[in-house]
Design an enzyme around this catalytic site. Sequence first.
Site, PDB file in Angstrom:
ATOM      1  N   SER A   7       8.660 -22.529   3.474  1.00  0.00           N
ATOM      2  CA  SER A   7       9.455 -22.462   4.340  1.00  0.00           C
ATOM      3  C   SER A   7       9.924 -24.036   4.948  1.00  0.00           C
ATOM      4  O   SER A   7       8.939 -24.968   4.350  1.00  0.00           O
ATOM      5  CB  SER A   7       8.214 -22.422   5.484  1.00  0.00           C
ATOM      6  OG  SER A   7       8.621 -22.785   6.737  1.00  0.00           O
ATOM      7  N   HIS A  32      13.436 -19.503   4.165  1.00  0.00           N
ATOM      8  CA  HIS A  32      13.094 -20.354   5.779  1.00  0.00           C
ATOM      9  C   HIS A  32      12.707 -21.331   6.180  1.00  0.00           C
ATOM     10  O   HIS A  32      12.610 -22.273   5.824  1.00  0.00           O
ATOM     11  CB  HIS A  32      11.135 -19.561   5.417  1.00  0.00           C
ATOM     12  CG  HIS A  32      10.753 -19.456   6.805  1.00  0.00           C
ATOM     13  ND1 HIS A  32      10.622 -17.942   7.716  1.00  0.00           N
ATOM     14  CD2 HIS A  32      10.044 -19.567   7.610  1.00  0.00           C
ATOM     15  CE1 HIS A  32      10.454 -17.703   8.621  1.00  0.00           C
ATOM     16  NE2 HIS A  32       9.883 -18.840   9.006  1.00  0.00           N
ATOM     17  N   ASP A  34      12.553 -23.178   9.899  1.00  0.00           N
ATOM     18  CA  ASP A  34      12.308 -22.644  11.163  1.00  0.00           C
ATOM     19  C   ASP A  34      12.560 -23.987  12.277  1.00  0.00           C
ATOM     20  O   ASP A  34      12.734 -25.329  11.924  1.00  0.00           O
ATOM     21  CB  ASP A  34      10.821 -23.763  11.112  1.00  0.00           C
ATOM     22  CG  ASP A  34      10.015 -22.290   9.985  1.00  0.00           C
ATOM     23  OD1 ASP A  34      10.026 -21.182  11.056  1.00  0.00           O
ATOM     24  OD2 ASP A  34       9.408 -22.645   9.654  1.00  0.00           O
ATOM     25  N   MET A  36      12.841 -25.512  15.763  1.00  0.00           N
ATOM     26  CA  MET A  36      11.683 -25.167  17.324  1.00  0.00           C
ATOM     27  C   MET A  36      12.696 -26.093  18.248  1.00  0.00           C
ATOM     28  O   MET A  36      13.610 -27.746  17.830  1.00  0.00           O
ATOM     29  CB  MET A  36      10.667 -25.948  16.943  1.00  0.00           C
ATOM     30  CG  MET A  36      10.600 -25.132  15.592  1.00  0.00           C
ATOM     31  SD  MET A  36       8.459 -26.196  15.726  1.00  0.00           S
ATOM     32  CE  MET A  36       8.299 -25.023  13.945  1.00  0.00           C
ATOM     33  N   HIS A  65      14.698 -18.751  11.318  1.00  0.00           N
ATOM     34  CA  HIS A  65      13.271 -18.044  11.928  1.00  0.00           C
ATOM     35  C   HIS A  65      13.370 -18.783  13.724  1.00  0.00           C
ATOM     36  O   HIS A  65      13.048 -20.574  13.015  1.00  0.00           O
ATOM     37  CB  HIS A  65      11.440 -18.451  11.815  1.00  0.00           C
ATOM     38  CG  HIS A  65      10.961 -17.840  12.782  1.00  0.00           C
ATOM     39  ND1 HIS A  65       9.363 -18.648  12.621  1.00  0.00           N
ATOM     40  CD2 HIS A  65      10.171 -17.511  13.694  1.00  0.00           C
ATOM     41  CE1 HIS A  65       8.334 -18.165  13.209  1.00  0.00           C
ATOM     42  NE2 HIS A  65       8.879 -17.328  14.298  1.00  0.00           N
ATOM     43  N   MET A  67      13.313 -20.236  17.162  1.00  0.00           N
ATOM     44  CA  MET A  67      11.681 -20.550  18.180  1.00  0.00           C
ATOM     45  C   MET A  67      12.155 -21.603  19.165  1.00  0.00           C
ATOM     46  O   MET A  67      11.846 -22.568  19.316  1.00  0.00           O
ATOM     47  CB  MET A  67      10.301 -21.074  17.294  1.00  0.00           C
ATOM     48  CG  MET A  67       9.199 -20.610  16.170  1.00  0.00           C
ATOM     49  SD  MET A  67       8.558 -21.337  15.421  1.00  0.00           S
ATOM     50  CE  MET A  67       9.737 -21.719  13.937  1.00  0.00           C
ATOM     51  N   MET A 136       3.736 -14.179  13.613  1.00  0.00           N
ATOM     52  CA  MET A 136       3.305 -14.619  14.066  1.00  0.00           C
ATOM     53  C   MET A 136       1.423 -14.467  13.364  1.00  0.00           C
ATOM     54  O   MET A 136       1.097 -14.058  14.110  1.00  0.00           O
ATOM     55  CB  MET A 136       3.258 -15.862  14.943  1.00  0.00           C
ATOM     56  CG  MET A 136       4.599 -16.193  15.015  1.00  0.00           C
ATOM     57  SD  MET A 136       5.528 -17.183  13.813  1.00  0.00           S
ATOM     58  CE  MET A 136       4.346 -18.555  13.708  1.00  0.00           C
ATOM     59  N   ASP A 174       3.985 -14.699   8.818  1.00  0.00           N
ATOM     60  CA  ASP A 174       4.726 -16.562   8.884  1.00  0.00           C
ATOM     61  C   ASP A 174       2.968 -17.369   9.540  1.00  0.00           C
ATOM     62  O   ASP A 174       2.664 -17.582  10.839  1.00  0.00           O
ATOM     63  CB  ASP A 174       5.481 -16.805   9.523  1.00  0.00           C
ATOM     64  CG  ASP A 174       6.175 -18.414  10.100  1.00  0.00           C
ATOM     65  OD1 ASP A 174       5.134 -19.117   9.008  1.00  0.00           O
ATOM     66  OD2 ASP A 174       6.978 -18.130  10.619  1.00  0.00           O
TER      67      ASP A 174
HETATM   68  C1  DX5 Z   1       5.063 -22.359  12.164  1.00  0.00           C
HETATM   69  C2  DX5 Z   1       5.811 -22.089  11.405  1.00  0.00           C
HETATM   70  C3  DX5 Z   1       6.108 -21.468  10.373  1.00  0.00           C
HETATM   71  C4  DX5 Z   1       5.034 -22.606   9.168  1.00  0.00           C
HETATM   72  C5  DX5 Z   1       4.725 -22.077   8.027  1.00  0.00           C
HETATM   73  O1  DX5 Z   1       5.610 -22.162  13.694  1.00  0.00           O
HETATM   74  O2  DX5 Z   1       6.859 -20.760  11.736  1.00  0.00           O
HETATM   75  O3  DX5 Z   1       7.244 -20.587   8.692  1.00  0.00           O
HETATM   76  O4  DX5 Z   1       5.921 -23.315   8.192  1.00  0.00           O
HETATM   77  O5  DX5 Z   1       3.506 -23.021   8.342  1.00  0.00           O
HETATM   78  P1  DX5 Z   1       2.070 -23.359   6.897  1.00  0.00           P
HETATM   79  O6  DX5 Z   1       2.703 -22.021   5.727  1.00  0.00           O
HETATM   80  O7  DX5 Z   1       1.584 -24.219   6.491  1.00  0.00           O
HETATM   81  O8  DX5 Z   1       1.846 -22.816   8.092  1.00  0.00           O
HETATM   82 ZN    ZN Z   2       8.370 -19.551  10.690  1.00  0.00          ZN
END
Ligand code: DX5
Ligand code: ZN
Length: 215
Positions: A7, A32, A34, A36, A65, A67, A136, A174
Amino acid sequence: MTHIAPSLLAADFLNLSQEVEMVNSSDASFLHLDVMDGVFVPNISFGFPVMDAVARISTKSLDVHLMIVEPQKWVSRVRDTGAEFMNFHWEACTHVHRTVEQIKTAGMKAAVTLCPATPVMLLKDIITELDMVLLMSVNPGFGGQRFIPHTLKKVKELRALIKETGSHALIEVDGGVDLETAPLLVDAGTDILVAGSHVFGSSDPREAISRLHSL
Ligand code: DX5
Ligand code: ZN
């Protein structure tokens, strides 16, 4: 061998090109990303300009991903990044079936993500349409959180549902993935492990990816 999706959220954003090159030259299967929005989750990460730039140099398939609320509005824009998988949250979307169809029509693989409190069985009427389910194992919004152990039970339930229905969906997990939690997740039936801080916080990220991959 387990598929690994580092990620980028945990990468050094001042040196993003080196971080992407590191992933390119590693045993990772996917990169990956993320996204947000500060509404669905209490944090804001990065958006399309960053993803487009990363996509230009990434040799790994992108696993996006989202969010964000109303993910259905962004299907064609995500497709334009060249993403292989578009992951959206069940909790953020009223018409999950329609959104899955739109993603597949756009030429991407469709993945639905479930928060820790969302039961796997909610997917039973759509599981055969999905290319991936992302469970998750932390509450979405931040890297570096502690793994929630009941995820292991959810992975097993999902594996049973996939078997029972003949679905081809992959299982991705994840959040809080490290050398302690990863073997448990693999034993429970996980296909793809997302790892942020464990990989990018390591003194040898490429080696950290290899070790997870060898599980
Ligand atoms: C959290 C993200 C993850 C995050 C995971 O909302 O979706 O992908 O980057 O991070 P670690 O591996 O540090 O828990
Ligand atoms: Zn993620």
